[in-house]
Enzyme design. Sequence first.
Site, PDB file in Angstrom:
ATOM      1  N   GLU A   1      38.169  27.599  41.330  1.00  0.00           N
ATOM      2  CA  GLU A   1      38.196  28.621  40.287  1.00  0.00           C
ATOM      3  C   GLU A   1      37.948  29.980  40.912  1.00  0.00           C
ATOM      4  O   GLU A   1      37.023  30.157  41.718  1.00  0.00           O
ATOM      5  CB  GLU A   1      37.150  28.367  39.187  1.00  0.00           C
ATOM      6  CG  GLU A   1      37.257  29.447  38.094  1.00  0.00           C
ATOM      7  CD  GLU A   1      36.406  29.212  36.841  1.00  0.00           C
ATOM      8  OE1 GLU A   1      36.832  29.626  35.755  1.00  0.00           O
ATOM      9  OE2 GLU A   1      35.330  28.616  36.964  1.00  0.00           O
ATOM     10  N   ILE A   2      38.773  30.949  40.518  1.00  0.00           N
ATOM     11  CA  ILE A   2      38.577  32.345  40.911  1.00  0.00           C
ATOM     12  C   ILE A   2      37.773  33.012  39.800  1.00  0.00           C
ATOM     13  O   ILE A   2      38.196  32.975  38.634  1.00  0.00           O
ATOM     14  CB  ILE A   2      39.928  33.062  41.072  1.00  0.00           C
ATOM     15  CG1 ILE A   2      40.816  32.343  42.094  1.00  0.00           C
ATOM     16  CG2 ILE A   2      39.716  34.529  41.467  1.00  0.00           C
ATOM     17  CD1 ILE A   2      42.253  32.873  42.157  1.00  0.00           C
TER      18      ILE A   2
ATOM     19  N   GLU B   1      44.059  32.453  33.310  1.00  0.00           N
ATOM     20  CA  GLU B   1      43.398  32.807  32.047  1.00  0.00           C
ATOM     21  C   GLU B   1      43.571  34.299  31.753  1.00  0.00           C
ATOM     22  O   GLU B   1      43.774  35.112  32.653  1.00  0.00           O
ATOM     23  CB  GLU B   1      41.895  32.479  32.122  1.00  0.00           C
ATOM     24  CG  GLU B   1      41.602  30.992  32.213  1.00  0.00           C
ATOM     25  CD  GLU B   1      40.102  30.689  32.099  1.00  0.00           C
ATOM     26  OE1 GLU B   1      39.281  31.625  32.128  1.00  0.00           O
ATOM     27  OE2 GLU B   1      39.767  29.493  31.986  1.00  0.00           O
ATOM     28  N   ASP B   2      43.417  34.623  30.495  1.00  0.00           N
ATOM     29  CA  ASP B   2      43.356  36.014  30.021  1.00  0.00           C
ATOM     30  C   ASP B   2      44.618  36.814  30.368  1.00  0.00           C
ATOM     31  O   ASP B   2      44.540  37.996  30.747  1.00  0.00           O
ATOM     32  CB  ASP B   2      42.111  36.732  30.598  1.00  0.00           C
ATOM     33  CG  ASP B   2      40.815  36.135  30.060  1.00  0.00           C
ATOM     34  OD1 ASP B   2      40.882  35.169  29.275  1.00  0.00           O
ATOM     35  OD2 ASP B   2      39.746  36.631  30.429  1.00  0.00           O
TER      36      ASP B   2
ATOM     37  N   ASP C   1      38.163  38.903  48.133  1.00  0.00           N
ATOM     38  CA  ASP C   1      39.034  39.549  47.145  1.00  0.00           C
ATOM     39  C   ASP C   1      40.261  38.671  46.873  1.00  0.00           C
ATOM     40  O   ASP C   1      41.010  38.347  47.803  1.00  0.00           O
ATOM     41  CB  ASP C   1      39.462  40.915  47.715  1.00  0.00           C
ATOM     42  CG  ASP C   1      40.307  41.714  46.747  1.00  0.00           C
ATOM     43  OD1 ASP C   1      40.731  41.172  45.705  1.00  0.00           O
ATOM     44  OD2 ASP C   1      40.563  42.895  47.064  1.00  0.00           O
ATOM     45  N   GLN C   2      40.460  38.322  45.614  1.00  0.00           N
ATOM     46  CA  GLN C   2      41.595  37.471  45.259  1.00  0.00           C
ATOM     47  C   GLN C   2      42.944  38.160  45.461  1.00  0.00           C
ATOM     48  O   GLN C   2      43.982  37.519  45.304  1.00  0.00           O
ATOM     49  CB  GLN C   2      41.484  36.983  43.814  1.00  0.00           C
ATOM     50  CG  GLN C   2      41.723  38.068  42.779  1.00  0.00           C
ATOM     51  CD  GLN C   2      41.906  37.520  41.376  1.00  0.00           C
ATOM     52  OE1 GLN C   2      41.255  37.968  40.454  1.00  0.00           O
ATOM     53  NE2 GLN C   2      42.776  36.546  41.167  1.00  0.00           N
TER      54      GLN C   2
ATOM     55  N   HIS D   1      41.770  39.691  36.636  1.00  0.00           N
ATOM     56  CA  HIS D   1      42.798  39.769  35.581  1.00  0.00           C
ATOM     57  C   HIS D   1      43.722  40.976  35.715  1.00  0.00           C
ATOM     58  O   HIS D   1      44.398  41.342  34.755  1.00  0.00           O
ATOM     59  CB  HIS D   1      42.170  39.768  34.181  1.00  0.00           C
ATOM     60  CG  HIS D   1      41.248  38.620  33.939  1.00  0.00           C
ATOM     61  ND1 HIS D   1      41.607  37.317  34.168  1.00  0.00           N
ATOM     62  CD2 HIS D   1      39.968  38.574  33.491  1.00  0.00           C
ATOM     63  CE1 HIS D   1      40.601  36.518  33.868  1.00  0.00           C
ATOM     64  NE2 HIS D   1      39.587  37.259  33.470  1.00  0.00           N
TER      65      HIS D   1
END
Length: 236
Positions: free
Chosen positions: A43-44, A139-140, A88-89, A114
């Site tokens: 999970e990020i 998500e989001d 950092d993603q 996001h």
Amino acid sequence: MTRYFRDFPARSGDRMLLKMEHYLEIYDEILAGWQGRDVSFLEIGIYKGGSLPMWQGFLGPASRLVFLDIDPACRDLALPGTLVEIGDQADPAFLDRVGRDHGPFDLIVDDGGHKMHQQITSFRHLWPRLRDRGLYIVEDVHTSYWPGFGGGFREPASFIEFAKDLIDRMHSWYTEDDAGFPLHPLAREIGGIRFHDSLVVIEKRLKEPPVSIAARNGQVTRSRRILEVRGRRSIF
Ligand SMILES: C[S@@+](CC[C@H](N)C(=O)[O-])C[C@H]1O[C@@H](n2cnc3c(N)ncnc32)[C@H](O)[C@@H]1O
């Protein structure tokens, strides 16, 4: 159907969990078959760490659970049996390193910053680290409609437009326009894409070029004609 995710908030501990409420029913529905399975999970986005016990309680005890966040304070939120990576993603080198060290994954959930470039870069670098039959969940994705996140209605650089484009990639077997719409490698890798309110779920399914079948009296004939007549022999 399991109620695990819907029931979890009422059972949560002192770590804050941050999810949109309607995700919980969707997770109960689409992840039911994963409950108790020993898998490799990423999970990020950690924030206050409330999702670590949620995923740990849902997946099997021998699962490999990796969480990443840009905030170094999140390092302290690791639980026994989980791993936390700080980075950092949107950094390809970091993602590639995480993928090399901890992948391949069965489930990937992007609940990070996001922003458009974050979601797209993460997908590009982590999708190759997803196992066959695995799920990549973003998500989001309503941030795709928010200029402050790099989005906007029909904004070409948004994640939602990127995800819509994946629909075309998945169907690129069937192109009759090799120049304008060529076969894309993702046609062999994407099994399905689900668009929910604010959630996109992309399933990996390594595929052979599709065939049609004709069945009668128990006799099944397979045919590649649907693609061959369109000059797609090269892909077999
Ligand atoms: C929505 S919160 C995560 C919530 C958590 N997954 C939960 O379910 O409770 C978003 C997290 O993403 C992290 N984040 C923001 N930008 C990031 C980036 N570029 N790379 C990695 N993590 C990032 C933030 O530090 C924050 O902790």
